[in-house]
Design a protein around this motif. Structure first.
Motif, PDB file in Angstrom:
ATOM      1  N   SER A  91      33.250  38.085  29.477  1.00 18.76           N
ATOM      2  CA  SER A  91      32.573  39.075  30.310  1.00 18.76           C
ATOM      3  C   SER A  91      33.333  39.195  31.625  1.00 18.76           C
ATOM      4  N   CYS A  92      33.086  40.291  32.337  1.00 28.03           N
ATOM      5  CA  CYS A  92      33.792  40.506  33.598  1.00 28.03           C
ATOM      6  C   CYS A  92      32.920  41.300  34.544  1.00 28.03           C
ATOM      7  N   GLY A  93      33.274  41.223  35.811  1.00 27.96           N
ATOM      8  CA  GLY A  93      32.608  42.031  36.831  1.00 27.96           C
ATOM      9  C   GLY A  93      33.475  43.228  37.153  1.00 27.96           C
ATOM     10  N   THR A 157      39.851  34.853  38.858  1.00 26.27           N
ATOM     11  CA  THR A 157      39.577  34.116  40.089  1.00 26.27           C
ATOM     12  C   THR A 157      39.106  32.697  39.804  1.00 26.27           C
ATOM     13  N   PHE A 160      33.847  31.941  41.443  1.00 23.44           N
ATOM     14  CA  PHE A 160      32.834  32.942  41.085  1.00 23.44           C
ATOM     15  C   PHE A 160      32.087  33.373  42.345  1.00 23.44           C
ATOM     16  N   ILE A 180      37.127  41.694  37.351  1.00 22.45           N
ATOM     17  CA  ILE A 180      37.348  40.306  37.750  1.00 22.45           C
ATOM     18  C   ILE A 180      36.689  39.381  36.727  1.00 22.45           C
ATOM     19  N   GLU A 181      37.430  38.353  36.341  1.00 19.80           N
ATOM     20  CA  GLU A 181      36.908  37.332  35.428  1.00 19.80           C
ATOM     21  C   GLU A 181      37.576  36.011  35.812  1.00 19.80           C
ATOM     22  N   MET A 182      37.583  35.018  34.931  1.00 13.84           N
ATOM     23  CA  MET A 182      38.013  33.704  35.406  1.00 13.84           C
ATOM     24  C   MET A 182      38.993  32.953  34.490  1.00 13.84           C
ATOM     25  N   SER A 205      29.851  42.917  32.484  1.00 16.86           N
ATOM     26  CA  SER A 205      28.487  42.357  32.542  1.00 16.86           C
ATOM     27  C   SER A 205      27.869  42.515  33.919  1.00 16.86           C
ATOM     28  N   ASP A 206      28.724  42.781  34.945  1.00 12.56           N
ATOM     29  CA  ASP A 206      28.213  42.881  36.321  1.00 12.56           C
ATOM     30  C   ASP A 206      28.822  44.076  37.035  1.00 12.56           C
ATOM     31  N   ILE A 208      29.315  44.474  40.473  1.00 19.31           N
ATOM     32  CA  ILE A 208      29.163  43.505  41.564  1.00 19.31           C
ATOM     33  C   ILE A 208      28.613  44.173  42.827  1.00 19.31           C
TER      34      ILE A 208
HETATM   35  N1  HPA Z   1      33.253  37.320  38.878  1.00 18.88           N
HETATM   36  C1  HPA Z   1      34.014  36.496  38.153  1.00 18.88           C
HETATM   37  N2  HPA Z   1      33.867  36.367  36.846  1.00 18.88           N
HETATM   38  C2  HPA Z   1      32.941  37.116  36.232  1.00 18.88           C
HETATM   39  C3  HPA Z   1      32.132  37.999  36.922  1.00 18.88           C
HETATM   40  C4  HPA Z   1      32.307  38.111  38.318  1.00 18.88           C
HETATM   41  O1  HPA Z   1      31.597  38.875  38.987  1.00 18.88           O
HETATM   42  N3  HPA Z   1      31.288  38.580  36.031  1.00 18.88           N
HETATM   43  C5  HPA Z   1      31.612  38.067  34.825  1.00 18.88           C
HETATM   44  N4  HPA Z   1      32.600  37.179  34.942  1.00 18.88           N
END
Ligand code: HPA
Length: 239
Positions: A91-93, A157, A160, A180-182, A205-206, A208
């Motif tokens: 998932s990512c923002g 990043t 979080f 952005i994800e990790m 998923s977000d 932000i």
């Molecule tokens: N930041 C970093 N990783 C994420 C985010 C986020 O907002 N949403 C899902 N993974």
């Protein structure tokens, strides 16, 4: 032979591994999308399964959160278990204002605030890229399925909860980062160092800035869409 983090035997993993962050998601995906899944790892509850899809062997394993975690598993899979390609499904923002919740983002490359690729690359800046063949296959499958996808640069990043989130997002957007994800930059660096293939597909998923996010149920549906895209993009005899 078992490694410090994976208690499997040679041949337990398929050449292709799909990696969600959450090990329970790996269990769900294995039991929903693979034929005859069998569990091949449970060290630290980082569940892994191997089964078949359309007759070809596929494994699914959790990666945990963040570059250090995915780097450990990816390196052991690539170097000790004969794994040839890892497709992260996560998932990512959203960074780009063009992204909506549930959109699919494919990481052609991944920028990062992590130092891991500099550590691998003599202090220089490494361009962490997806494997061209995996990227091409997934783009073609998305077109065939009529599944809209965004393709571009992710930002992986380490934090979080970033203390300067607004400033960071503005800067990322000004450089054309989509989301952005990790994990992606670490996975791509590891694959390059090991001479293997990697790709990242994420569901947004977000949102932000707006403070909107998918519910747990909606995230699950997003994961199912991604795994179908990933599985259908595999070449018939991926080995
Ligand atoms: N930041 C970093 N990783 C994420 C985010 C986020 O907002 N949403 C899902 N993974």
């Amino acid at each position: 032979m078992p490694t410090p983090h994976i208690s499997a035997n040679p041949g337990d993993f398929a050449p292709t591994v799909l990696m969600p962050g959450d090990p329970l998601r790996a269990r769900h995906l294995a039991h929903t999308f693979l034929d005859s899944p069998r569990q091949v790892n449970a060290v630290r509850h980082m569940l892994a399964y191997t089964g078949t899809h359309a007759g070809q062997p596929v494994s699914v394993m959790g990666s945990g959160m963040g570059i250090p975690s995915i780097s450990i598993y990816a390196e052991e899979l690539f170097t000790q278990f004969g794994v040839e390609r890892i497709i992260r499904i996560g998932s990512c923002g959203a960074v780009s204002p063009d992204l909506q919740l549930r959109d699919l983002v494919i990481g052609m490359g991944a920028s990062t605030d992590s130092a891991v690729n500099r550590a691998r690359f003599g202090g220089h800046d490494f361009a962490a890229l997806a494997s061209p063949s995996l990227l091409e296959n997934v783009m073609q499958t998305a077109r065939e399925q009529n599944t809209p996808v965004h393709i571009g640069n992710l930002f992986s990043t380490d934090l979080f909860y970033h203390p300067k989130n607004e400033t960071l997002l503005t800067m990322l957007q000004s450089m054309g980062i989509l989301a952005i994800e990790m994990e992606a930059a670490g996975l791509y660096g590891c694959a390059a160092a090991c001479g293997k293939q990697a790709l990242t597909i994420c569901t947004v998923s977000d949102l932000i800035r707006q403070g909107e996010r998918l519910s747990a149920e909606e995230r699950e549906q997003g994961f199912d869409a991604m795994i179908q895209l990933a599985l259908q993009s595999l070449p018939p005899q991926a080995s």
